[in-house]
Motif scaffolding. Structure first.
Motif, PDB file in Angstrom:
ATOM      1  N   LEU A  36      12.839  11.159   6.067  1.00 27.35           N
ATOM      2  CA  LEU A  36      11.977  10.408   6.977  1.00 27.35           C
ATOM      3  C   LEU A  36      12.268   8.925   6.797  1.00 27.35           C
ATOM      4  N   CYS A  37      11.998   8.139   7.821  1.00 26.47           N
ATOM      5  CA  CYS A  37      12.175   6.702   7.687  1.00 26.47           C
ATOM      6  C   CYS A  37      11.150   6.171   6.687  1.00 26.47           C
ATOM      7  N   LYS A  38      11.401   5.007   6.134  1.00 27.65           N
ATOM      8  CA  LYS A  38      10.491   4.432   5.139  1.00 27.65           C
ATOM      9  C   LYS A  38       9.087   4.251   5.699  1.00 27.65           C
ATOM     10  N   PHE A  39       8.964   3.862   6.940  1.00 25.30           N
ATOM     11  CA  PHE A  39       7.649   3.601   7.526  1.00 25.30           C
ATOM     12  C   PHE A  39       6.856   4.885   7.752  1.00 25.30           C
ATOM     13  N   CYS A  40       7.558   6.019   7.862  1.00 28.23           N
ATOM     14  CA  CYS A  40       6.862   7.304   7.996  1.00 28.23           C
ATOM     15  C   CYS A  40       6.118   7.658   6.714  1.00 28.23           C
ATOM     16  N   LYS A  41       6.510   7.056   5.621  1.00 28.81           N
ATOM     17  CA  LYS A  41       5.903   7.348   4.325  1.00 28.81           C
ATOM     18  C   LYS A  41       4.601   6.583   4.111  1.00 28.81           C
ATOM     19  N   LEU A  42       4.300   5.641   5.005  1.00 31.05           N
ATOM     20  CA  LEU A  42       3.060   4.883   4.882  1.00 31.05           C
ATOM     21  C   LEU A  42       1.891   5.726   5.385  1.00 31.05           C
ATOM     22  N   ASN A  43       0.725   5.541   4.761  1.00 32.73           N
ATOM     23  CA  ASN A  43      -0.464   6.243   5.265  1.00 32.73           C
ATOM     24  C   ASN A  43      -0.998   5.487   6.486  1.00 32.73           C
ATOM     25  N   ASP A  44      -1.994   6.043   7.150  1.00 35.74           N
ATOM     26  CA  ASP A  44      -2.508   5.448   8.390  1.00 35.74           C
ATOM     27  C   ASP A  44      -3.038   4.033   8.166  1.00 35.74           C
ATOM     28  N   GLU A  45      -3.731   3.801   7.062  1.00 35.22           N
ATOM     29  CA  GLU A  45      -4.269   2.469   6.777  1.00 35.22           C
ATOM     30  C   GLU A  45      -3.139   1.456   6.587  1.00 35.22           C
ATOM     31  N   GLN A  46      -2.092   1.859   5.882  1.00 35.35           N
ATOM     32  CA  GLN A  46      -0.949   0.967   5.673  1.00 35.35           C
ATOM     33  C   GLN A  46      -0.227   0.682   6.987  1.00 35.35           C
ATOM     34  N   LYS A  47      -0.076   1.700   7.827  1.00 38.58           N
ATOM     35  CA  LYS A  47       0.576   1.498   9.130  1.00 38.58           C
ATOM     36  C   LYS A  47      -0.231   0.537   9.993  1.00 38.58           C
ATOM     37  N   HIS A  48      -1.546   0.683   9.971  1.00 35.00           N
ATOM     38  CA  HIS A  48      -2.400  -0.213  10.742  1.00 35.00           C
ATOM     39  C   HIS A  48      -2.253  -1.652  10.238  1.00 35.00           C
ATOM     40  N   ARG A  75      -3.375 -10.040   0.707  1.00 33.87           N
ATOM     41  CA  ARG A  75      -2.231 -10.026  -0.211  1.00 33.87           C
ATOM     42  C   ARG A  75      -2.089  -8.662  -0.902  1.00 33.87           C
ATOM     43  N   ASN A  76      -3.217  -8.097  -1.335  1.00 30.70           N
ATOM     44  CA  ASN A  76      -3.172  -6.800  -2.007  1.00 30.70           C
ATOM     45  C   ASN A  76      -2.698  -5.700  -1.070  1.00 30.70           C
ATOM     46  N   LYS A  77      -3.159  -5.738   0.176  1.00 31.99           N
ATOM     47  CA  LYS A  77      -2.711  -4.739   1.153  1.00 31.99           C
ATOM     48  C   LYS A  77      -1.212  -4.882   1.421  1.00 31.99           C
ATOM     49  N   LEU A  78      -0.735  -6.116   1.489  1.00 27.15           N
ATOM     50  CA  LEU A  78       0.688  -6.361   1.704  1.00 27.15           C
ATOM     51  C   LEU A  78       1.500  -5.842   0.522  1.00 27.15           C
ATOM     52  N   GLU A  79       1.056  -6.119  -0.686  1.00 24.18           N
ATOM     53  CA  GLU A  79       1.759  -5.633  -1.873  1.00 24.18           C
ATOM     54  C   GLU A  79       1.758  -4.105  -1.926  1.00 24.18           C
ATOM     55  N   ASN A  80       0.661  -3.503  -1.504  1.00 25.10           N
ATOM     56  CA  ASN A  80       0.552  -2.048  -1.464  1.00 25.10           C
ATOM     57  C   ASN A  80       1.597  -1.466  -0.518  1.00 25.10           C
ATOM     58  N   GLU A  83       5.143  -1.825  -2.042  1.00 19.18           N
ATOM     59  CA  GLU A  83       5.390  -0.781  -3.041  1.00 19.18           C
ATOM     60  C   GLU A  83       5.594   0.579  -2.378  1.00 19.18           C
ATOM     61  N   ALA A  84       4.813   0.886  -1.342  1.00 21.80           N
ATOM     62  CA  ALA A  84       4.944   2.168  -0.644  1.00 21.80           C
ATOM     63  C   ALA A  84       6.315   2.304   0.027  1.00 21.80           C
ATOM     64  N   LEU A  85       6.910   1.174   0.407  1.00 21.92           N
ATOM     65  CA  LEU A  85       8.241   1.185   1.018  1.00 21.92           C
ATOM     66  C   LEU A  85       9.348   1.276  -0.029  1.00 21.92           C
ATOM     67  N   GLY A  86       8.961   1.267  -1.302  1.00 21.90           N
ATOM     68  CA  GLY A  86       9.943   1.445  -2.374  1.00 21.90           C
ATOM     69  C   GLY A  86      10.445   0.168  -3.004  1.00 21.90           C
ATOM     70  N   TYR A  87       9.820  -0.945  -2.700  1.00 19.98           N
ATOM     71  CA  TYR A  87      10.217  -2.221  -3.279  1.00 19.98           C
ATOM     72  C   TYR A  87       9.267  -2.603  -4.413  1.00 19.98           C
ATOM     73  N   THR A  88       9.721  -3.475  -5.275  1.00 21.64           N
ATOM     74  CA  THR A  88       8.891  -3.930  -6.384  1.00 21.64           C
ATOM     75  C   THR A  88       7.987  -5.052  -5.915  1.00 21.64           C
ATOM     76  N   ALA A  89       6.710  -4.910  -6.196  1.00 15.13           N
ATOM     77  CA  ALA A  89       5.740  -5.950  -5.846  1.00 15.13           C
ATOM     78  C   ALA A  89       5.903  -7.124  -6.806  1.00 15.13           C
ATOM     79  N   LYS A  90       5.781  -8.330  -6.279  1.00 16.21           N
ATOM     80  CA  LYS A  90       5.931  -9.531  -7.102  1.00 16.21           C
ATOM     81  C   LYS A  90       4.615 -10.264  -7.290  1.00 16.21           C
ATOM     82  N   TYR A  91       3.656  -9.966  -6.444  1.00 18.19           N
ATOM     83  CA  TYR A  91       2.380 -10.670  -6.468  1.00 18.19           C
ATOM     84  C   TYR A  91       1.388  -9.871  -7.291  1.00 18.19           C
ATOM     85  N   SER A  92       0.872 -10.476  -8.326  1.00 20.39           N
ATOM     86  CA  SER A  92      -0.175  -9.808  -9.098  1.00 20.39           C
ATOM     87  C   SER A  92      -1.355 -10.769  -9.188  1.00 20.39           C
ATOM     88  N   PRO A  93      -2.327 -10.569  -8.301  1.00 21.64           N
ATOM     89  CA  PRO A  93      -3.443 -11.495  -8.237  1.00 21.64           C
ATOM     90  C   PRO A  93      -4.320 -11.442  -9.478  1.00 21.64           C
TER      91      PRO A  93
END
Length: 120
Positions: A36-48, A75-80, A83-93
């Motif tokens: 599946l494409c990377k974006f298919c792996k996101l849940n509905d909240e992340q896609k929104h 910022r937290n939603k963006l980092e989430n 990470e869901a797309l398989g990248y390392t998050a850099k922001y730790s609030p």
């Protein structure tokens, strides 16, 4: 109405795999193991969130306004999503409890959002 493929198993939350593709026009079918494409792996909240992010061209103030959430939550939603797309998050609030409680007291955030922020 066509259904969207889900990217995560509803039972165990592991990644799903597509095993059959079909063309409605010529009736051709392909069977195999397809990713599946990377974006298919996101849940509905992340896609929104991604949709709102793109619609607002990444303007955090506009995203805050549209979703009715604070900057740290954006910022937290963006980092989430990152990470869901398989990248390392850099922001730790760093959680500023006093700021969160002040926003809750002023009615800027809901009790539910305050709890989420305090748990981070």
């Amino acid at each position: 109405m066509k259904k969207e493929a889900i990217g995560r198993c509803p039972v165990c939350n592991h990644e799903m795999e597509v095993t059959k593709l079909h063309c409605n026009y010529c009736d051709t079918s392909l069977e195999g193991r397809f990713n599946l494409c990377k974006f298919c792996k996101l849940n509905d909240e992340q896609k929104h969130f991604v949709e709102v992010f793109i619609k607002n061209r990444g303007n955090i103030k506009e995203i805050e306004k549209e979703l009715g959430i604070s900057y740290p939550t954006v910022r937290n939603k963006l980092e989430n999503v990152i990470e869901a797309l398989g990248y390392t998050a850099k922001y730790s609030p760093k959680v500023d409890r006093k700021e969160i409680l002040a926003k809750l007291s002023a009615g800027e955030i809901s009790a539910e959002e305050a709890v989420k922020l305090l748990k981070e």
